[in-house]
Design a protein around this motif. Structure first.
Motif, PDB file in Angstrom:
ATOM      1  N   ARG A   1       0.526  -1.036  -0.069  1.00  0.00           N
ATOM      2  CA  ARG A   1       0.299  -0.117   0.123  1.00  0.00           C
ATOM      3  C   ARG A   1       1.121   1.168   0.170  1.00  0.00           C
ATOM      4  O   ARG A   1       2.463   0.851   0.389  1.00  0.00           O
TER       5      ARG A   1
ATOM      6  N   GLY B   1     -13.094   5.401   8.619  1.00  0.00           N
ATOM      7  CA  GLY B   1     -13.635   4.828   7.878  1.00  0.00           C
ATOM      8  C   GLY B   1     -12.791   5.740   6.537  1.00  0.00           C
ATOM      9  O   GLY B   1     -12.980   5.175   5.737  1.00  0.00           O
ATOM     10  N   GLY B   2     -12.352   6.612   6.646  1.00  0.00           N
ATOM     11  CA  GLY B   2     -11.114   7.651   6.020  1.00  0.00           C
ATOM     12  C   GLY B   2     -11.496   8.959   5.870  1.00  0.00           C
ATOM     13  O   GLY B   2     -12.335   9.540   6.320  1.00  0.00           O
TER      14      GLY B   2
ATOM     15  N   ASN C   1     -12.536  11.426   3.993  1.00  0.00           N
ATOM     16  CA  ASN C   1     -14.167  12.561   2.528  1.00  0.00           C
ATOM     17  C   ASN C   1     -14.515  13.376   2.987  1.00  0.00           C
ATOM     18  O   ASN C   1     -14.886  13.785   3.381  1.00  0.00           O
TER      19      ASN C   1
ATOM     20  N   GLN D   1      -9.581  12.372  -0.798  1.00  0.00           N
ATOM     21  CA  GLN D   1     -10.879  11.689  -0.307  1.00  0.00           C
ATOM     22  C   GLN D   1      -9.504  10.280  -0.738  1.00  0.00           C
ATOM     23  O   GLN D   1      -9.143   9.390  -1.525  1.00  0.00           O
TER      24      GLN D   1
ATOM     25  N   SER E   1      -9.037   6.225   1.875  1.00  0.00           N
ATOM     26  CA  SER E   1      -9.990   4.942   2.657  1.00  0.00           C
ATOM     27  C   SER E   1      -8.543   4.730   3.624  1.00  0.00           C
ATOM     28  O   SER E   1      -6.917   4.666   3.417  1.00  0.00           O
ATOM     29  N   ALA E   2      -9.407   4.204   4.238  1.00  0.00           N
ATOM     30  CA  ALA E   2      -8.192   3.083   5.532  1.00  0.00           C
ATOM     31  C   ALA E   2      -8.118   2.011   5.105  1.00  0.00           C
ATOM     32  O   ALA E   2      -7.488   1.170   6.240  1.00  0.00           O
ATOM     33  N   GLN E   3      -8.763   1.289   4.293  1.00  0.00           N
ATOM     34  CA  GLN E   3      -8.885   0.063   3.915  1.00  0.00           C
ATOM     35  C   GLN E   3      -9.250  -0.952   4.470  1.00  0.00           C
ATOM     36  O   GLN E   3      -8.680  -1.607   4.718  1.00  0.00           O
TER      37      GLN E   3
ATOM     38  N   TYR F   1      -2.912   7.267   9.062  1.00  0.00           N
ATOM     39  CA  TYR F   1      -2.965   6.309   8.161  1.00  0.00           C
ATOM     40  C   TYR F   1      -2.982   5.014   9.180  1.00  0.00           C
ATOM     41  O   TYR F   1      -2.936   4.990  10.717  1.00  0.00           O
TER      42      TYR F   1
END
Length: 438
Positions: free
Chosen positions: A98, A160-161, A163, A174, A176-178, A405
């Motif tokens: 990642r 969740g991320g 955004n 934007q 994402s936390a994946q 992250y």
């Protein structure tokens, strides 16, 4: 009229103030301002979310996370003596990568010399307020807002991320936390990830003690008879089996903590009167069997699963520490003072690896940004003089680059445990977060 008359907002008569040095040379230069900012950060930066996303400063702007997944061993084939066996190949596992790149933050502040040179110290009528003290106060608030910004982004990532588009600049991110889909649960989902019935984690106390509770629908944690403790215990076992590490903390809102304390299982642990399980409005009677009186200290086997502090606050459930996230901010999008944490969401986090060794699930990575010398981390600079014909003053600018992250997204799991309406109705009255704020 004598100096300091309470009815006067300022002195109108002759007045000679104490000597106050106001030359620009008094104000610290770029290096000193930066050092001041860094010295204030440890005072205001520690929050519950910092433990999940500890800070680290590096020069590189791109971070690559490479993760390996080992193959699962199997057993040897059974053979007949003297006969050939079979040739097998092992699955040595796989690797994933990642990539993380930073987001940039920066803001500027104007300081008017005419304003700071004439201000009166708060709480007095005619005592000069030192410009140096005012500068430090302004810098302290700037640092507080800097730290708050990263804490908001940490919360977003854990939820969740990120955004978000900033209405003041039009710049957005934007990210994402994946968090894997198998770690997302909701009380009212009967066919979720791969068809699983997530609602089965959200039973009532009565259903939890029936022989076959599989057919019951999920109930929210706002229900007074919700079997919260049993649900968390079963979820923790699922988490260990699936994600290969133990849940070490659960994060929730202050409102959700209050909801949990109102639950009948908690009353079983603490002691008190439970009118009856499954009670409805108007059910209160004095007849025999209409309620259960729990002795002070609760029922032993239940009390052992609920942690209560000496102040009577809920601190753990089923051995999992309860962490309340109470971070508030004024949202630039709508100007409303709000909490970053949703009322109806509980997030479970594992802060250990598969061997039980402490290791944070995430990280806040600061890197080289826009600082003229290329140094990573927070930076500040000043412009000591405005351009004529602007009034005398100076500008202070602060910025940073980085990203919170998740190094191990699978160590974070979400539960939507109720609807917002359920929570508001259960609490009855909701506090006004904007009162007293500007």
């Amino acid at each position: 009229m004598p100096l300091g008359t309470p009815n006067l907002p300022y002195v109108t008569g002759p007045y000679v103030s104490p000597t106050v040095t106001v030359k620009n040379d008094t104000y610290p230069d770029d290096a000193v301002f930066t050092e001041l900012a860094k010295s204030l950060i440890p005072i205001t930066s520690r929050t519950p979310l910092t433990e999940i996303f500890p800070e680290e400063t590096i020069s590189e702007r791109m971070v690559v996370i490479e993760q390996s997944y080992d193959g699962v061993d199997t057993i040897f084939p059974m053979v007949e003596m003297g006969k050939p066996d079979v040739v097998l190949s092992d699955n040595d596992g796989t690797r994933t990568r990642r990539f993380y790149q930073p987001l940039f933050i920066r803001r500027s502040m104007f300081v008017s010399h005419g304003e700071i040179n004439s201000r009166v110290r708060p709480g007095t009528m005619n005592e000069k307020w030192s410009p140096a003290d005012q500068i430090q106060k302004k810098m302290s608030r700037l640092v507080t807002q800097h730290n708050l910004t990263w804490d908001i982004y940490r919360a977003m990532m854990l939820l969740g991320g990120i955004n978000y588009t900033d209405p003041r600049t039009g710049i957005g991110a934007q990210v994402s936390a994946q968090i894997p889909a198998h770690n997302l649960f909701a009380y009212n989902v009967t066919s979720g990830y791969r068809g699983r019935k997530e609602a089965s984690l959200f039973r009532s106390i009565v259903d939890e003690n029936t022989a076959d509770p599989g057919g019951s629908a999920g109930i929210p944690w706002t229900h007074p008879d919700a079997a919260i403790v049993e649900g968390i215990q079963r979820f923790a076992r699922w988490f260990k089996d699936t994600n290969k590490s133990d849940v070490t903390a659960m994060y929730l809102s202050p409102e959700m903590r209050d909801i949990i304390v109102m639950n009948n299982e908690i009353k079983l642990a603490l002691g008190g009167l439970i009118p009856k399980f499954g009670a409805v409005v108007g059910d209160m009677t004095t007849t025999a069997g209409s309620g259960i009186l729990i002795p002070n200290g609760g029922i032993t086997n239940v009390a052992g699963r609920i942690g209560i502090s000496s102040k009577g606050e809920l601190v753990s459930i089923a051995g999992i520490p309860v962490i309340v996230v109470d971070t508030m901010y004024k949202d630039p999008v709508d100007g409303i003072v709000k909490r970053i944490w949703p009322k109806n969401k509980v997030v479970f986090v594992s802060g250990v690896d598969s061997q039980g060794v402490a290791e944070a699930a995430g990280r806040t990575q600061f890197c080289a940004s826009e600082e003229s010398g290329g140094q990573p981390g927070v930076w500040t600079r000043i412009q000591t003089q405005t351009q004529i014909p602007a009034a005398p003053g100076m500008y202070v600018q602060m910025g940073n680059a980085g990203l919170p992250y998740l190094k191990y997204p699978y160590r974070v799991a979400h539960m939507t445990v109720a609807s917002l309406d359920d929570i508001n109705n259960r609490l009855g009255i909701i506090g006004d977060l904007s009162f007293g704020s500007f």
